[in-house]
Design a protein around this motif. Structure first.
Motif, mmCIF file in Angstrom:
data_model
loop_
_atom_site.group_PDB
_atom_site.id
_atom_site.type_symbol
_atom_site.label_atom_id
_atom_site.label_comp_id
_atom_site.label_asym_id
_atom_site.label_seq_id
_atom_site.Cartn_x
_atom_site.Cartn_y
_atom_site.Cartn_z
ATOM 1 N N SER A 42 0.843 -1.187 0.000
ATOM 2 C CA SER A 42 0.000 0.000 0.000
ATOM 3 C C SER A 42 0.877 1.235 0.000
ATOM 4 C CB SER A 42 -0.915 0.032 1.232
ATOM 5 O OG SER A 42 -1.566 1.282 1.338
ATOM 6 N N ARG A 43 0.512 2.200 -0.825
ATOM 7 C CA ARG A 43 1.228 3.487 -0.803
ATOM 8 C C ARG A 43 1.106 4.139 0.571
ATOM 9 N NH1 ARG A 43 3.842 7.147 -0.414
ATOM 10 N NH2 ARG A 43 4.491 8.744 -1.902
ATOM 11 N N GLY A 44 0.024 3.817 1.270
ATOM 12 C CA GLY A 44 -0.189 4.364 2.608
ATOM 13 C C GLY A 44 0.834 3.910 3.624
ATOM 14 N N ALA A 45 1.524 2.800 3.350
ATOM 15 C CA ALA A 45 2.529 2.311 4.298
ATOM 16 C C ALA A 45 3.681 3.295 4.421
ATOM 17 C CB ALA A 45 3.042 0.950 3.851
ATOM 18 N N ALA A 46 4.028 3.958 3.331
ATOM 19 C CA ALA A 46 5.105 4.938 3.361
ATOM 20 C C ALA A 46 4.632 6.276 3.916
ATOM 21 C CB ALA A 46 5.685 5.130 1.958
ATOM 22 N N ALA A 47 3.372 6.615 3.618
ATOM 23 C CA ALA A 47 2.850 7.916 4.032
ATOM 24 C C ALA A 47 2.392 7.923 5.482
ATOM 25 C CB ALA A 47 1.687 8.314 3.118
ATOM 26 N N GLY A 48 1.829 6.792 5.942
ATOM 27 C CA GLY A 48 1.193 6.748 7.253
ATOM 28 C C GLY A 48 -0.216 7.297 7.166
ATOM 29 N N ILE A 49 -1.170 6.594 7.748
ATOM 30 C CA ILE A 49 -2.576 6.991 7.663
ATOM 31 C C ILE A 49 -3.187 6.959 9.057
ATOM 32 C CG2 ILE A 49 -4.818 6.511 6.612
ATOM 33 C CD1 ILE A 49 -3.344 5.030 4.393
ATOM 34 N N PRO A 50 -3.742 8.056 9.537
ATOM 35 C CA PRO A 50 -4.381 8.048 10.851
ATOM 36 C C PRO A 50 -5.501 7.007 10.912
ATOM 37 C CG PRO A 50 -4.155 10.293 10.030
ATOM 38 C CD PRO A 50 -3.798 9.384 8.890
ATOM 39 N N LEU A 51 -5.689 6.421 12.072
ATOM 40 C CA LEU A 51 -6.720 5.421 12.358
ATOM 41 C C LEU A 51 -6.420 4.065 11.734
ATOM 42 C CD1 LEU A 51 -9.985 7.548 11.866
ATOM 43 C CD2 LEU A 51 -8.495 7.390 13.866
ATOM 44 N N ALA A 106 1.334 -3.423 9.027
ATOM 45 C CA ALA A 106 1.384 -4.693 8.298
ATOM 46 C C ALA A 106 1.920 -4.492 6.886
ATOM 47 C CB ALA A 106 -0.005 -5.325 8.255
ATOM 48 N N LYS A 107 1.461 -3.451 6.216
ATOM 49 C CA LYS A 107 1.894 -3.214 4.840
ATOM 50 C C LYS A 107 3.354 -2.765 4.783
ATOM 51 C CE LYS A 107 -1.868 -4.307 2.639
ATOM 52 N NZ LYS A 107 -1.885 -5.515 1.765
ATOM 53 N N ALA A 108 3.800 -1.995 5.769
ATOM 54 C CA ALA A 108 5.208 -1.612 5.822
ATOM 55 C C ALA A 108 6.090 -2.837 6.055
ATOM 56 C CB ALA A 108 5.435 -0.574 6.919
ATOM 57 N N ARG A 118 11.858 -14.706 -7.674
ATOM 58 C CA ARG A 118 11.814 -13.255 -7.514
ATOM 59 C C ARG A 118 10.674 -12.870 -6.578
ATOM 60 N NH1 ARG A 118 9.953 -10.988 -11.634
ATOM 61 N NH2 ARG A 118 9.288 -12.803 -12.827
ATOM 62 N N VAL A 119 10.874 -11.794 -5.804
ATOM 63 C CA VAL A 119 9.866 -11.322 -4.850
ATOM 64 C C VAL A 119 9.807 -9.800 -4.925
ATOM 65 C CG1 VAL A 119 8.992 -11.481 -2.487
ATOM 66 C CG2 VAL A 119 10.567 -13.236 -3.344
ATOM 67 N N ASN A 120 8.637 -9.261 -5.213
ATOM 68 C CA ASN A 120 8.449 -7.816 -5.341
ATOM 69 C C ASN A 120 7.151 -7.379 -4.682
ATOM 70 O OD1 ASN A 120 10.683 -6.857 -7.304
ATOM 71 N ND2 ASN A 120 9.859 -8.652 -8.341
ATOM 72 N N VAL A 121 7.033 -6.071 -4.499
ATOM 73 C CA VAL A 121 5.813 -5.461 -3.962
ATOM 74 C C VAL A 121 5.207 -4.536 -5.017
ATOM 75 C CG1 VAL A 121 4.859 -3.850 -2.251
ATOM 76 C CG2 VAL A 121 6.575 -5.519 -1.561
ATOM 77 N N VAL A 122 3.901 -4.593 -5.170
ATOM 78 C CA VAL A 122 3.162 -3.548 -5.874
ATOM 79 C C VAL A 122 2.364 -2.793 -4.820
ATOM 80 C CG1 VAL A 122 1.266 -3.057 -7.470
ATOM 81 C CG2 VAL A 122 3.058 -4.682 -8.114
ATOM 82 N N ALA A 123 2.584 -1.483 -4.741
ATOM 83 C CA ALA A 123 1.950 -0.650 -3.717
ATOM 84 C C ALA A 123 0.937 0.286 -4.368
ATOM 85 C CB ALA A 123 3.001 0.148 -2.962
ATOM 86 N N PRO A 124 -0.344 -0.072 -4.343
ATOM 87 C CA PRO A 124 -1.360 0.786 -4.960
ATOM 88 C C PRO A 124 -1.594 2.057 -4.157
ATOM 89 C CG PRO A 124 -2.146 -1.491 -4.679
ATOM 90 C CD PRO A 124 -0.917 -1.326 -3.848
#
Length: 249
Positions: free
Chosen positions: A142-151, A158-160, A179-185
């Motif tokens: 999740s793109r939110g893992a890098a940004a941080g999301i309240p609540l 978990a996503k980080a 190979r192992v990669n992440v797609v972060a929507p």
């Protein structure tokens, strides 16, 4: 460049709705055989089963609650019995809730971590005997893992952690050709928007249109494309990466 997956055997967890559904259908249409899973019966399960049947191929929609390790093990055992191998895994299954951290119960923390992170650990680990050289694991972050999301401290944690898991496994499994990669929507418009009041959905679209470089939300197909690329042979030299698919949020 065609994102062809002809003859590949793929497991896509949590494939009956949203991003997972889009990935499962796109992979089947690209020529892969697909196993996906769901937690509880719903109309979405029936419609996905019908859609996969119309697509052609050896597809299976199985019940498994991935918040339960025993259910994960049963799912992988069934994949082994049916196919004897896997060429790719998409760890998409996930749950989310919105709770102030001060009020976050331990059981809810565990539920979110178990389904979003522990399930991926167990799916990959138990699938190792089925994965050969050239196989690919794509973890949906999740793109939110890098940004941080309240609540959503439990969800973003978990996503980080998924990113750290991916980086470590890329190095550990790389010598085996896995190979192992992440797609972060970023913010993706799924059928969840249809389930909310029209005014709220319109407000979310307007808000995120202002926050993204492309001035709109993403679509499920725009996540499926990068995932199929990473599953396929064109991405044979890409591993340990996090690909943000977020419209430039």
């Amino acid at each position: 460049m065609e994102l062809a997956l002809h003859g590949k055997k793929l497991l896509v967890t949590g494939g009956t709705r949203g991003i997972g559904r889009g990935i499962a259908l796109a992979a089947a249409r690209a020529g892969a055989d697909v196993v996906t899973c769901y937690r509880q019966e719903s109309e979405a399960v029936a419609t996905l089963t019908a859609a996969l049947k119309e697509t052609g191929g050896d597809h299976h929609v199985l019940r498994a609650d991935l918040g339960d390790i025993a259910e994960v093990d049963r799912l992988i055992a069934e994949v082994k019995d049916r196919w004897g191998r896997l060429d790719g895994i998409v760890n998409n299954a996930g749950v989310i809730s919105h709770i102030p951290f001060a009020d976050l119960p331990a059981e809810e923390w565990s539920r979110i971590i178990d389904t979003n992170l522990t399930a991926a650990y167990r799916v990959i680990q138990q699938s190792l005997p089925l994965l050969g050289a050239g196989s690919s694991v794509v973890n949906i972050g999740s793109r939110g893992a890098a940004a941080g999301i309240p609540l959503r401290a439990h969800y973003t944690a978990a996503k980080a952690a998924m990113t750290g898991l991916t980086r470590s496994l890329a190095k550990e499994l790389g010598p085996r050709g896995i190979r192992v990669n992440v797609v972060a929507p970023g913010v993706i418009e799924t059928e969840a928007f249809d389930d909310m009041p029209a005014e709220r959905a319109a407000g979310l679209r307007a808000t995120y249109a202002q926050k993204t470089a492309l001035a709109r939300l993403g679509t499920v197909d725009e996540i499926a494309g990068p995932v199929l690329f990473l599953l396929g042979d064109h991405a044979a030299y890409i591993t340990g990466e996090t690909l943000s698919v977020d419209g430039g949020i």
